[in-house]
Design a protein around this motif. Structure first.
Motif, PDB file in Angstrom:
ATOM      1  N   LEU A 173      -4.370 -73.251  -7.073  1.00 48.21           N
ATOM      2  CA  LEU A 173      -5.677 -72.957  -7.305  1.00 48.21           C
ATOM      3  C   LEU A 173      -6.712 -73.965  -6.588  1.00 48.21           C
ATOM      4  O   LEU A 173      -6.491 -75.147  -7.192  1.00 48.21           O
ATOM      5  N   PHE A 174      -7.556 -73.639  -5.609  1.00 49.77           N
ATOM      6  CA  PHE A 174      -8.444 -74.514  -5.097  1.00 49.77           C
ATOM      7  C   PHE A 174      -9.828 -74.166  -5.413  1.00 49.77           C
ATOM      8  O   PHE A 174     -10.171 -73.058  -5.020  1.00 49.77           O
ATOM      9  N   VAL A 175     -10.576 -74.828  -6.012  1.00 54.51           N
ATOM     10  CA  VAL A 175     -11.872 -74.452  -6.712  1.00 54.51           C
ATOM     11  C   VAL A 175     -12.976 -75.494  -6.110  1.00 54.51           C
ATOM     12  O   VAL A 175     -13.010 -76.561  -6.526  1.00 54.51           O
ATOM     13  N   LYS A 176     -13.887 -74.806  -5.473  1.00 49.83           N
ATOM     14  CA  LYS A 176     -15.030 -75.660  -4.776  1.00 49.83           C
ATOM     15  C   LYS A 176     -14.635 -76.868  -4.006  1.00 49.83           C
ATOM     16  O   LYS A 176     -13.517 -76.936  -3.714  1.00 49.83           O
ATOM     17  N   GLY A 177     -15.584 -77.772  -3.708  1.00 51.20           N
ATOM     18  CA  GLY A 177     -15.452 -78.854  -3.150  1.00 51.20           C
ATOM     19  C   GLY A 177     -15.247 -78.800  -1.670  1.00 51.20           C
ATOM     20  O   GLY A 177     -16.133 -77.881  -1.164  1.00 51.20           O
ATOM     21  N   GLY A 178     -14.598 -79.631  -0.847  1.00 50.91           N
ATOM     22  CA  GLY A 178     -14.583 -79.498   0.728  1.00 50.91           C
ATOM     23  C   GLY A 178     -13.779 -78.562   1.152  1.00 50.91           C
ATOM     24  O   GLY A 178     -13.801 -77.344   0.794  1.00 50.91           O
ATOM     25  N   VAL A 179     -12.626 -78.954   1.874  1.00 54.70           N
ATOM     26  CA  VAL A 179     -11.771 -78.364   2.534  1.00 54.70           C
ATOM     27  C   VAL A 179     -10.387 -78.087   1.503  1.00 54.70           C
ATOM     28  O   VAL A 179     -10.057 -78.999   0.862  1.00 54.70           O
ATOM     29  N   GLY A 180     -10.077 -77.015   1.431  1.00 52.69           N
ATOM     30  CA  GLY A 180      -8.837 -76.589   0.206  1.00 52.69           C
ATOM     31  C   GLY A 180      -7.641 -77.583   0.926  1.00 52.69           C
ATOM     32  O   GLY A 180      -7.066 -78.360   0.118  1.00 52.69           O
ATOM     33  N   LEU A 181      -7.201 -77.259   1.940  1.00 57.74           N
ATOM     34  CA  LEU A 181      -6.117 -77.608   2.605  1.00 57.74           C
ATOM     35  C   LEU A 181      -6.130 -77.947   4.043  1.00 57.74           C
ATOM     36  O   LEU A 181      -6.460 -77.049   4.930  1.00 57.74           O
ATOM     37  N   SER A 182      -5.620 -79.228   4.333  1.00 56.88           N
ATOM     38  CA  SER A 182      -6.074 -79.763   5.686  1.00 56.88           C
ATOM     39  C   SER A 182      -4.567 -79.927   6.244  1.00 56.88           C
ATOM     40  O   SER A 182      -3.889 -80.856   5.527  1.00 56.88           O
ATOM     41  N   LEU A 183      -4.022 -79.655   7.384  1.00 56.31           N
ATOM     42  CA  LEU A 183      -2.941 -80.097   8.115  1.00 56.31           C
ATOM     43  C   LEU A 183      -3.416 -80.795   9.303  1.00 56.31           C
ATOM     44  O   LEU A 183      -4.127 -80.365  10.191  1.00 56.31           O
ATOM     45  N   ILE A 184      -2.954 -82.054   9.571  1.00 60.18           N
ATOM     46  CA  ILE A 184      -3.345 -82.948  10.701  1.00 60.18           C
ATOM     47  C   ILE A 184      -2.160 -83.661  11.303  1.00 60.18           C
ATOM     48  O   ILE A 184      -1.090 -83.557  10.565  1.00 60.18           O
ATOM     49  N   GLY A 185      -2.096 -83.933  12.388  1.00 58.82           N
ATOM     50  CA  GLY A 185      -1.082 -84.848  12.926  1.00 58.82           C
ATOM     51  C   GLY A 185       0.210 -84.186  13.503  1.00 58.82           C
ATOM     52  O   GLY A 185      -0.025 -82.782  13.544  1.00 58.82           O
ATOM     53  N   ASP A 186       1.142 -84.487  13.785  1.00 58.41           N
ATOM     54  CA  ASP A 186       2.487 -83.754  14.166  1.00 58.41           C
ATOM     55  C   ASP A 186       3.252 -83.258  13.084  1.00 58.41           C
ATOM     56  O   ASP A 186       3.715 -83.890  12.407  1.00 58.41           O
ATOM     57  N   LEU A 187       3.052 -81.844  12.832  1.00 63.34           N
ATOM     58  CA  LEU A 187       3.929 -81.445  11.767  1.00 63.34           C
ATOM     59  C   LEU A 187       4.327 -80.059  11.949  1.00 63.34           C
ATOM     60  O   LEU A 187       3.774 -79.280  13.023  1.00 63.34           O
ATOM     61  N   THR A 188       5.270 -79.391  11.317  1.00 65.34           N
ATOM     62  CA  THR A 188       5.675 -78.139  11.617  1.00 65.34           C
ATOM     63  C   THR A 188       6.402 -77.585  10.274  1.00 65.34           C
ATOM     64  O   THR A 188       6.684 -78.345   9.635  1.00 65.34           O
ATOM     65  N   GLY A 189       6.639 -76.558  10.271  1.00 70.50           N
ATOM     66  CA  GLY A 189       7.315 -75.859   9.434  1.00 70.50           C
ATOM     67  C   GLY A 189       6.803 -75.890   8.032  1.00 70.50           C
ATOM     68  O   GLY A 189       7.573 -75.557   6.964  1.00 70.50           O
ATOM     69  N   THR A 190       5.570 -75.677   7.891  1.00 74.89           N
ATOM     70  CA  THR A 190       4.890 -75.612   6.438  1.00 74.89           C
ATOM     71  C   THR A 190       4.635 -74.148   6.147  1.00 74.89           C
ATOM     72  O   THR A 190       4.127 -73.204   6.932  1.00 74.89           O
ATOM     73  N   GLY A 194     -11.436 -72.928   3.323  1.00 72.33           N
ATOM     74  CA  GLY A 194     -10.232 -72.779   2.688  1.00 72.33           C
ATOM     75  C   GLY A 194      -9.019 -73.445   3.297  1.00 72.33           C
ATOM     76  O   GLY A 194      -8.485 -74.464   2.655  1.00 72.33           O
ATOM     77  N   ILE A 195      -8.659 -73.227   4.410  1.00 69.90           N
ATOM     78  CA  ILE A 195      -7.470 -74.042   5.133  1.00 69.90           C
ATOM     79  C   ILE A 195      -8.246 -74.552   6.464  1.00 69.90           C
ATOM     80  O   ILE A 195      -8.760 -73.837   7.370  1.00 69.90           O
ATOM     81  N   SER A 196      -7.764 -75.912   6.970  1.00 64.36           N
ATOM     82  CA  SER A 196      -8.135 -76.461   8.355  1.00 64.36           C
ATOM     83  C   SER A 196      -6.752 -76.946   9.015  1.00 64.36           C
ATOM     84  O   SER A 196      -6.141 -77.750   8.371  1.00 64.36           O
ATOM     85  N   ILE A 197      -6.494 -76.314  10.113  1.00 61.92           N
ATOM     86  CA  ILE A 197      -5.126 -76.707  10.763  1.00 61.92           C
ATOM     87  C   ILE A 197      -5.726 -77.441  12.214  1.00 61.92           C
ATOM     88  O   ILE A 197      -6.079 -76.765  13.011  1.00 61.92           O
TER      89      ILE A 197
END
Length: 285
Positions: free
Chosen positions: A157-174, A187-190
């Protein structure tokens, strides 16, 4: 009848708050934890059990950590042992509630992190599971995943604030599923260009998502995500919107550059919000 329903609802709320208060009172106060090698997994650093193997991970559990004025509530870096952090309440870290760097196979479950700059950071942390946690008022990012592969982020559960979930850099399989994003700035920033991530069965309440990569916004069986701002129709009444929901790339949550991804199976009703969201502290009704 309305008076009766109101009274029953009030009694239920008081019961939930009472249980939450009881659980909080059972947590032990602990100083911020820093583990920077395998030898640091000690009782003084909050380890209450386990041997550090996949079958029997080190366990850090049952603590309330007031990290006011400190950079980290819990920092674990460069460890080769397997560990699990659960049932911890971290408050007010100056930067990071929990930070995991260069680790593999870790689990963070049933924790609450509030009033931090970053709630949880994974950096070069692979095969990690982030499950059933609550992130309240993380000023920048509740969870930041940086150059980390094959991670699972589910049931949070993500409540208020800035970005809930951020994915950066080289990544895969999330894998990102069964989460609630409640009134987050985004909510989500990829921002990763590698793609190969899958996002489904999440509830976006009064917030949206941004993507710069080719991610998949369904589970492969025509189940996407719920978006409270979705305006499409469901003419055949199968519970899935007839038009796709565009996942646009946003800068500073305002300027729209282009659209890279789509949720082709947007849900018409939330998956967890009505049943779960109101039970957690800080959730909006």
């Amino acid at each position: 009848m309305r008076r009766f329903i109101y009274l029953m609802g009030l009694l239920l709320l008081l019961a939930v708050l009472s249980v939450a208060g009881q659980e909080a009172s059972e947590l032990l106060h602990h100083a911020p934890i820093q583990i920077t090698n395998d030898e640091s997994f000690t009782e003084e650093n909050g380890v209450v059990g386990g041997s550090g193997t996949q079958e029997d991970p080190y366990l850090i559990s049952g603590f309330i950590i007031d990290a006011s004025g400190k950079n980290d509530g819990i920092l674990i870096e460069g460890a080769t042992k397997v560990f699990r952090i659960e049932n911890c309440h971290i408050i007010g870290a100056k930067r990071y509630g929990i930070r995991l760097v260069s680790v593999e196979g870790a689990v963070v479950a049933s924790c609450q992190v509030e009033d931090t700059l970053y709630g949880l950071v994974l950096k070069q942390a692979n095969k990690t599971s982030i499950e059933q946690n609550i992130f309240l008022r993380s000023n920048k990012h509740a969870i930041l995943v940086d150059a980390s592969n094959s991670n699972t982020i589910a049931g949070n559960l993500f409540v208020k604030g800035g970005v809930g979930l951020s994915l950066i850099g080289d990544l895969t399989g999330t894998l990102i599923y069964d989460n609630i994003f409640d009134h987050c700035g985004l909510g989500i920033s990829i921002l990763s260009l590698t793609g190969g991530n899958r996002v489904y069965r999440n509830d976006f309440i009064k917030c949206t998502a941004s993507s710069l990569s080719s991610s998949i916004w369904n589970n492969g069986e025509q189940i996407g995500n719920y978006w409270s701002d979705y305006v499409g129709k469901d003419k055949n009444e199968d519970g899935v919107g007839d038009a796709a929901y565009p996942i646009k790339f946003l800068e500073q949550q305002a300027t729209v550059y282009t659209c890279w991804d789509y949720d082709y199976h947007p849900a018409m009703q939330p998956f967890r919000w009505e049943e779960e969201g109101r039970q957690h502290p800080g959730a909006s009704s």
